[in-house]
Scaffold this active site. Structure first.
Site, PDB file in Angstrom:
ATOM      1  N   HIS A  52      -2.763   3.321  -4.832  1.00 20.12           N
ATOM      2  CA  HIS A  52      -2.322   2.694  -3.531  1.00 20.12           C
ATOM      3  C   HIS A  52      -0.957   2.000  -3.465  1.00 20.12           C
ATOM      4  CE1 HIS A  52      -5.774   3.310  -0.468  1.00 20.12           C
ATOM      5  NE2 HIS A  52      -6.400   3.047  -1.448  1.00 20.12           N
ATOM      6  N   GLU A  80      -9.888   2.888  -5.145  1.00 23.39           N
ATOM      7  CA  GLU A  80      -9.292   4.404  -4.875  1.00 23.39           C
ATOM      8  C   GLU A  80      -8.091   4.901  -5.869  1.00 23.39           C
ATOM      9  OE1 GLU A  80     -10.745   4.919  -0.339  1.00 23.39           O
ATOM     10  OE2 GLU A  80      -8.814   3.779  -0.539  1.00 23.39           O
ATOM     11  N   ASP A 134       0.640  -1.204   0.062  1.00 22.30           N
ATOM     12  CA  ASP A 134      -0.054  -0.023  -0.041  1.00 22.30           C
ATOM     13  C   ASP A 134       0.827   1.218   0.127  1.00 22.30           C
ATOM     14  OD1 ASP A 134      -2.306   1.732   0.370  1.00 22.30           O
ATOM     15  OD2 ASP A 134      -3.321   0.047   1.106  1.00 22.30           O
TER      16      ASP A 134
HETATM   17  C1  ACM Z   1     -10.803  -0.188   0.552  1.00 24.53           C
HETATM   18  O1  ACM Z   1     -11.378  -0.134   1.668  1.00 24.53           O
HETATM   19  N1  ACM Z   1     -10.185   1.015   0.043  1.00 24.53           N
HETATM   20  C2  ACM Z   1     -10.983  -1.576  -0.284  1.00 24.53           C
END
Ligand code: ACM
Length: 746
Positions: free
Chosen positions: A257, A321, A196
């Site tokens: 991410h 995201e 991440d």
């Molecule tokens: C997430 O909670 N962004 C998958």
């Protein structure tokens, strides 16, 4: 009559002979398909043997080890045909609905566990372990198991836990312990969030900087934080999980991410680096460049090593995201979009996802992605969609013929505080959306709980995960018609003893303490009334800023506060403080219960108790949803308070809140003015904001001015909002919130 009487006597005598009470009910979680209690008991003791046919030696060894853990008995393994035995039977003709189905029959002579596949025997072993009483109910080292006949199989073939080991690193031993806990409750997938923005936690031999650089972040206080799993660690964990019939599904995040990856190899970004491993929670705009062939080479090489380590058929590639701002501003991305006829960032994203998907599928595997992979043209046909932003992603996926995993945050994100997501809410979750047609329902593979670890360092994970993970276990395993919250809750009480036995520091089922504060106008006192929300919770409190077990009071009756003070309370369970502390601050200043007029309307969803709550003496807490904060969206705030008579004042102030992740910012400045008549005001000072806008933490800050003693009846406050979220913020350009509670004057 006589016959019944005779049976009663027989049971009674048996009870006497072993000295322990017969079980009148079982407390199995998750609830099996059917449980029928029989007559008499099987007595498990050191003279019991574990009998199994050929090929089941390893499973029998596991059962022996686990019985040892739960009973301290040391059983011997032997071959089929023995008496006083727990018998494991792998019966290819066993007729269960799937490979995980099993039957468990206990009679006074023996315990027979039967399944058509080893995995079914393994699940059945978990049921057996739960019906063996804990040592405190044993006598003379023997354990009575009530005769019964149990038949069982899971509702879903995918029963997972997603554990984020990035935001906080968790040790190899901790993960193995969780694999055991998952096994006890019949989960079969460990979804391992390994990469991440804030860290890269898997050794990739071709790209050593991913862990040399990407596994470490320098926190705001200068401390280095991090860690990673070597390939040897990973092989060990995968093998351990396999021995528990749990598949480890790695998650390698892309195309967003990925800041830790970009910090290690900045050439994969679409803006020039350098980059630092993230230290804020939330979403970063720096993402992989989908227009460079070298980005795919890098990711394919990473995935090749990942697929060698993880035999899982499914590889999770994240996909959630993804801010597209950098793609929009990048010439290479724009050129690629033109060439491929991609209309927008979403279509560029699906181009990227499909390209990675094709690679993964070329190796005989399949991808899973969070529901954003549906954006643009969506994934290729074999892409599995994990629906986290509610259930719409799952519905859309199933309608498009994609398999889907239900992980809606509002039911399954156990990282949320129990006060926001209670045990009964988790239990109420039905993973099959009612909008699906019968034909579409087959696309629901199952469900997953998630433990995102931004606010969950390893030592706190138990208290968030439990007991709610048990509700998830039942959501995933037990047929809807067999689910019943009251019954589950009763069975949970027995499971608490097991969790305690296993050293699990479980937390509360919901908000641990409810409270009410009132103001007695006559006596000018605040009265705080507290109550625990479940059995086993004691309430500790202190009047002060820090609370520990040793130096606090046990709450027995309402607490009275008669001057400015902070009251702190927290729940105690099993000798530990649990749940969030509740801090209530009271202020008895000259503005207490003054008249108040505010020019701008507050947002209805953050209405507190109306504008009067600005002068009610009870201050907003760290939870901006506590019903004490007033919220204003994008506007300044002009308020006038009326003290009802002239007072000598030398200080005025107000409290504000900041939580940038929630778009709530402190004001840039707060001016105070005073007046005798409410018409002509004189400025007594301006307090400027000195807190950094980028501070990732929740900040509660008083903006206070002091001035020479002045006679006044009215105090005006002008708080300047920053208006919109700053350019660096994820919500850049969106209206910023201003949250206020309590205006005070002395
Ligand atoms: C997430 O909670 N962004 C998958």
């Amino acid at each position: 009559m006589m016959r019944h009487f005779g049976i009663l006597v027989a049971v009674f005598l048996m009870t006497l002979s072993t000295g322990a009470e017969a079980q009148t009910t079982f407390s199995i979680v998750p609830q099996p398909d059917s449980v029928k209690l029989g007559r008499g008991n099987f007595v498990l003791s050191n003279s019991t043997v574990i009998a199994s046919g050929g090929g089941l030696g390893r499973l029998a060894g596991y059962l022996k080890e686990q019985i040892g853990i739960f009973t301290h008995l040391k059983l011997k393994q032997t071959h089929a045909g023995a008496k006083n035995a727990v018998v494991l039977v792998l019966d290819k003709s066993f007729r269960g609905p799937d490979a995980e189905a099993y039957s468990l029959d206990v009679t006074p002579e023996k315990v027979v566990l039967k399944a058509g596949a080893e995995v079914g025997l393994f699940r059945g072993i978990q049921t057996l372990l739960q019906i063996i009483p804990l040592p405190d109910s044993s006598k003379n080292g023997s354990f009575m198991i009530r005769s019964c006949s149990i038949k069982d199989h899971p509702l879903f073939g995918w029963r997972g836990l997603n554990l984020d080991c990035v935001r906080h690193f968790m040790t190899k031993d901790f993960i193995k312990r969780y694999i055991d806990l998952l096994a006890y409750y019949k989960f079969n997938v460990f979804h391992w969030h390994l990469t991440d923005d804030q860290g890269w936690r898997i050794q990739i031999k071709k790209y050593p900087r991913l862990t040399e650089v990407g596994a470490w972040r320098t926190e705001a206080d200068g401390q280095k934080y991090g860690g990673y799993y070597t390939q040897k660690d990973i092989k060990e964990i995968v093998a351990y999980a396999k021995s528990r019939y749990i598949t480890v599904v790695p998650e390698i995040e892309m195309p967003g991410h990925c800041l830790a990856s970009l910090a290690s190899y900045p050439e994969n970004a679409c803006v020039p680096g350098p980059f630092q491993v993230g230290i804020q929670w939330g979403v970063y705009k720096d993402i992989y460049d989908p227009a460079k062939a070298s980005t795919y080479t890098f990711l394919e090489n990473v995935l090749t090593e990942v697929m060698k380590l993880f035999p899982s058929h499914y590889i999770h590639i994240g996909g959630d995201e993804v801010p597209k701002v950098e793609w929009k501003e990048n010439a290479g991305c724009q050129k690629l979009m033109k060439e491929k006829g991609l209309k927008n960032g979403e279509e560029l994203q699906s181009y990227f996802i499909r390209r990675i998907q094709k690679f993964v599928e070329s190796k005989g595997r399949q991808i899973i992605g969070w529901d954003e992979i549906l954006e643009g043209k969506g994934p290729g046909q074999g892409g599995v969609v994990e629906s986290w932003r509610g259930i719409d992603g799952a519905i859309q996926a199933a309608a498009g013929g994609h398999y889907t995993i239900l992980a809606p945050g509002e039911y399954t994100y156990l990282s949320r505080d129990p006060e926001d997501l209670s045990l009964d809410s988790v239990y109420s979750f039905n993973p099959v959306p009612s909008a699906l047609t019968p034909a579409q329902r087959k696309y629901v593979m199952g469900t997953e709980a998630s433990m995102w670890s931004e606010h969950a360092p390893q030592e706190t994970v138990d208290s968030k995960m439990f007991p709610r993970l048990l509700a998830m276990a039942e959501d995933a395993w037990t047929a809807q018609g067999r689910k019943n919250y009251a019954d589950f809750h009763e069975r949970l009480q027995a499971q608490y003893a097991r969790l305690t036995y296993l050293g699990v520091d479980y937390g509360p089922e919901r908000k641990a303490i409810s409270y009410k504060t009132t103001f007695d106008k006559e006596k000018k006192e605040f009265v705080i009334t507290l109550s625990p929300t479940q059995a086993g919770i004691a309430i500790r409190y202190t009047v002060g800023d820090t609370l520990d077990l040793a130096d606090s009071h046990l709450y027995t009756h309402p607490v009275v506060i008669s001057s400015t003070a902070t009251f702190l309370t927290q729940a105690e369970m099993n000798g530990r403080l649990v749940g969030n502390p509740i801090s209530l601050s009271f202020i008895t200043d000259k503005a207490l219960n003054a008249g108040v007029k505010v020019e701008e309307p507050y947002a209805p969803q953050y209405a507190a108790g109306g504008v009067e709550s600005l002068v009610d003496g009870i201050r907003g807490t760290v939870n901006y949803n506590d019903g004490l904060w007033l919220g204003y969206k994008g506007t300044d705030l002009n308020a006038v308070i009326d003290l009802k008579k002239e007072e000598t004042l030398s200080e005025a102030g107000a409290g504000f809140y900041q939580s940038i992740g929630s778009y709530i910012f402190l004001p840039s400045s707060v001016q105070f003015l005073v007046s005798k008549d409410g018409i002509r005001f004189e400025s007594v000072g301006v307090a400027q904001n000195v807190v950094p806008e980028k501070d990732p933490d929740t900040v509660i800050k008083d903006f206070t001015v002091t001035f020479k003693p002045t006679e006044a009846r009215y105090v005006k406050m002008i708080a300047k909002s920053i208006g919109v979220c700053p350019p660096w913020h994820i919500g850049a350009g969106h209206k910023a919130w201003l949250f206020i509670d309590e205006i005070f004057a002395n």
